[in-house]
Design an enzyme around this catalytic site. Structure first.
Site, PDB file in Angstrom:
ATOM      1  N   ARG A   1      -7.992  -4.604  -8.922  1.00 26.39           N
ATOM      2  CA  ARG A   1      -9.190  -4.330  -8.141  1.00 26.39           C
ATOM      3  C   ARG A   1     -10.336  -5.237  -8.317  1.00 26.39           C
ATOM      4  O   ARG A   1     -11.436  -4.993  -8.138  1.00 26.39           O
ATOM      5  CB  ARG A   1      -9.690  -3.001  -8.660  1.00 26.39           C
ATOM      6  CG  ARG A   1      -8.621  -1.776  -8.313  1.00 26.39           C
ATOM      7  CD  ARG A   1      -8.782  -1.446  -6.834  1.00 26.39           C
ATOM      8  NE  ARG A   1      -7.881  -0.152  -6.585  1.00 26.39           N
ATOM      9  CZ  ARG A   1      -8.313   0.850  -6.300  1.00 26.39           C
ATOM     10  NH1 ARG A   1      -9.353   1.102  -6.248  1.00 26.39           N
ATOM     11  NH2 ARG A   1      -7.363   1.726  -5.924  1.00 26.39           N
TER      12      ARG A   1
ATOM     13  N   ARG B   1     -15.497  -3.187  -4.839  1.00 28.87           N
ATOM     14  CA  ARG B   1     -16.899  -2.938  -5.388  1.00 28.87           C
ATOM     15  C   ARG B   1     -17.619  -3.361  -6.317  1.00 28.87           C
ATOM     16  O   ARG B   1     -18.933  -3.290  -6.422  1.00 28.87           O
ATOM     17  CB  ARG B   1     -16.901  -1.349  -5.234  1.00 28.87           C
ATOM     18  CG  ARG B   1     -16.651  -0.777  -3.992  1.00 28.87           C
ATOM     19  CD  ARG B   1     -16.320   0.841  -3.893  1.00 28.87           C
ATOM     20  NE  ARG B   1     -14.992   1.191  -4.962  1.00 28.87           N
ATOM     21  CZ  ARG B   1     -14.796   2.093  -5.438  1.00 28.87           C
ATOM     22  NH1 ARG B   1     -15.273   3.218  -4.908  1.00 28.87           N
ATOM     23  NH2 ARG B   1     -13.594   2.258  -6.058  1.00 28.87           N
TER      24      ARG B   1
ATOM     25  N   ARG C   1     -18.356  -5.013   3.592  1.00 23.54           N
ATOM     26  CA  ARG C   1     -17.897  -3.754   3.923  1.00 23.54           C
ATOM     27  C   ARG C   1     -18.924  -2.948   4.681  1.00 23.54           C
ATOM     28  O   ARG C   1     -18.548  -2.232   5.798  1.00 23.54           O
ATOM     29  CB  ARG C   1     -17.513  -2.977   2.844  1.00 23.54           C
ATOM     30  CG  ARG C   1     -17.006  -1.630   3.052  1.00 23.54           C
ATOM     31  CD  ARG C   1     -16.922  -0.971   1.507  1.00 23.54           C
ATOM     32  NE  ARG C   1     -16.059   0.352   1.681  1.00 23.54           N
ATOM     33  CZ  ARG C   1     -16.429   1.499   1.958  1.00 23.54           C
ATOM     34  NH1 ARG C   1     -17.809   1.452   2.754  1.00 23.54           N
ATOM     35  NH2 ARG C   1     -15.862   2.603   1.797  1.00 23.54           N
TER      36      ARG C   1
ATOM     37  N   ASP D   1      -4.271  -1.878   0.752  1.00 20.26           N
ATOM     38  CA  ASP D   1      -4.124  -0.618   0.050  1.00 20.26           C
ATOM     39  C   ASP D   1      -2.801   0.063  -0.066  1.00 20.26           C
ATOM     40  O   ASP D   1      -1.972  -0.468   0.838  1.00 20.26           O
ATOM     41  CB  ASP D   1      -5.373   0.568   0.429  1.00 20.26           C
ATOM     42  CG  ASP D   1      -5.285   1.533  -0.739  1.00 20.26           C
ATOM     43  OD1 ASP D   1      -6.290   1.257  -1.273  1.00 20.26           O
ATOM     44  OD2 ASP D   1      -4.631   2.334  -0.745  1.00 20.26           O
TER      45      ASP D   1
ATOM     46  N   TYR E   1       0.895  11.075  -2.554  1.00 23.00           N
ATOM     47  CA  TYR E   1      -0.111  11.295  -1.513  1.00 23.00           C
ATOM     48  C   TYR E   1       0.478  11.830  -0.343  1.00 23.00           C
ATOM     49  O   TYR E   1      -0.026  12.858   0.234  1.00 23.00           O
ATOM     50  CB  TYR E   1      -0.555   9.901  -1.179  1.00 23.00           C
ATOM     51  CG  TYR E   1      -1.668   9.339  -2.322  1.00 23.00           C
ATOM     52  CD1 TYR E   1      -2.889   9.807  -2.358  1.00 23.00           C
ATOM     53  CD2 TYR E   1      -1.123   8.234  -3.232  1.00 23.00           C
ATOM     54  CE1 TYR E   1      -3.674   9.449  -3.319  1.00 23.00           C
ATOM     55  CE2 TYR E   1      -2.062   7.738  -4.321  1.00 23.00           C
ATOM     56  CZ  TYR E   1      -3.371   8.488  -4.217  1.00 23.00           C
ATOM     57  OH  TYR E   1      -4.362   7.951  -5.301  1.00 23.00           O
TER      58      TYR E   1
END
Ligand code: CP3
Length: 341
Positions: free
Chosen positions: A26, A30, A39, A76, A153
């Site tokens: 990651r 962010r 973004r 992703d 998921y």
């Protein structure tokens, strides 16, 4: 193409290195204000993933800004269920959401096989562009979710702590579960092969929810998928990261992969004893250490490096970097690895 910094590839292949390579799960995300700025100009995460020029830009940011030894393509794991026929959304502050999920046998008819150069062309274009822009500075990592994690998921449609709905399916509809897992595995193999053809230098399979399965269930349902992936992907080094899977680490060590990723719940030396000497280990600093002072980060990072011993090790955290970590702390972690002898 000549790779200027091939530490990651040498370490993954078990070759001698001057020091362990370092990157962070990651890392493109962010923690970087520069990522948030890119973004903010788009409609959201999904558009960023689907716009190769922007995905390329944020993939390279951590190489320039943090000095990591590898780039990981910005995408992703959820692009695979989407390519199979289940679109996802990312809801701010909540996480992924699938408006449609798989509940019964007939739902499987909604799914189709994946043609990466069509259904996931935006990822392939992002990889080709990033390879060109990186120009051999550092290797580019490709990735996919492990079938079990994607299954979770597709069944539940959003994040969960216990994934009881996904596990329930294993008991109530084992044949359907196996069919779906096989479909995901097929898609994952063609997807990883296409990423390699597009230029990635190493691939990682993320089994983020491995830890909620008992060893028995992991062996019965998830392991056969992992075995097929590892047996069929031989073009580049492959890393298996089964988070929370330390209770079947010995079984993971039998997989035909080069590197095993470790979370922070196992001591490096214990992991080495269990895995043996044939594989490289990746990890495994507790991500919360990066909330500590710069001195604590240096101290804990050096301890970790010492316990892994300097060879057959790729320095990383035990999971993705938390979004509220100060990038300066991340830099201290990276610099400590780079200075370590
Ligand atoms: O830097 C990198 O590691 C490359 C990019 C990457 C992302 N997701 C970008 C992302 C990678 C490798 C992933 C993998 C991923 N995605 C996993 C496996 C790794 C893990 O963390 O266990 C999982 C389980 C997902 C599913 C997913 N995607 C979740 C649960 C979330 C929301 C929670 C969160 O971390 O924000 C996402 C969204 C996501 N994927 C973001 C990023 C940068 C945040 C989106 C944003 O707000 O900009």
């Amino acid at each position: 193409m000549n790779m200027q910094n091939d530490l990651l590839l040498r370490a993954a292949r078990g070759e001698q290195v001057e020091r362990p390579p370092v990157w962070l799960m990651r890392q493109a995300g962010r923690i970087l204000p520069e990522y948030r700025a890119v973004r903010a100009k788009l409609s959201g995460f999904v558009e960023l993933v689907q716009t190769p020029e922007k995905a390329c830009e944020v993939t390279i940011q951590p190489v320039d800004l943090l000095g990591v030894d590898a780039a990981i393509i910005f995408s992703d794991i959820l692009v695979v269920p989407e390519a199979m026929g289940l679109p996802y959304e990312l809801i701010e502050k909540q996480g992924p959401f699938f408006p449609e999920t798989i509940n019964r046998e007939s739902d499987l008819q909604r799914l189709h096989t994946v043609e990466p150069e069509e259904d996931l062309k935006y990822v392939m274009d992002a990889i080709r562009l990033t390879k060109k822009e990186l120009n051999g500075r550092v290797p580019l990592i490709g990735f996919a979710g492990a079938p079990w994690t994607i299954f979770c998921y597709m069944i539940e449609g959003k994040g969960s702590k216990a994934w009881a709905g996904a596990r329930r399916m294993l008991w109530e509809e084992p044949e359907m579960a196996r069919t779906l897992l096989t479909m995901i595995t097929d898609a994952t193999i063609v997807y990883l092969k296409a990423q390699i053809k597009a230029g990635v230098d190493l691939v990682q399979v993320f089994d983020s929810w491995a830890g909620i399965l008992s060893r028995d269930l992991y062996m019965e349902f998830a392991m056969p998928c992992m075995k097929r992936i590892c047996d069929e992907i031989n073009e580049v080094p492959l890393t298996v990261f089964a988070k929370g899977g330390n209770h079947f680490l010995k079984d993971l060590a039998t997989l035909n992969c080069d590197t095993i990723g470790l979370d922070w719940n196992i001591h490096p030396q214990t992991a080495r004893e269990i895995v043996g000497n044939d594989k490289t280990l990746q990890g495994n600093l507790d991500p919360s250490v990066l909330y500590g002072s710069h001195d604590e980060i240096r101290k804990r990072t050096k301890e970790m490096l010492k316990h892994f011993g300097g060879q057959q090790h790729i320095a990383n955290l035990g999971h993705g970097v938390y979004p509220d970590i100060d990038p300066e702390k991340v830099k201290t972690f990276i610099e400590t690895v780079k200075e370590w002898k």
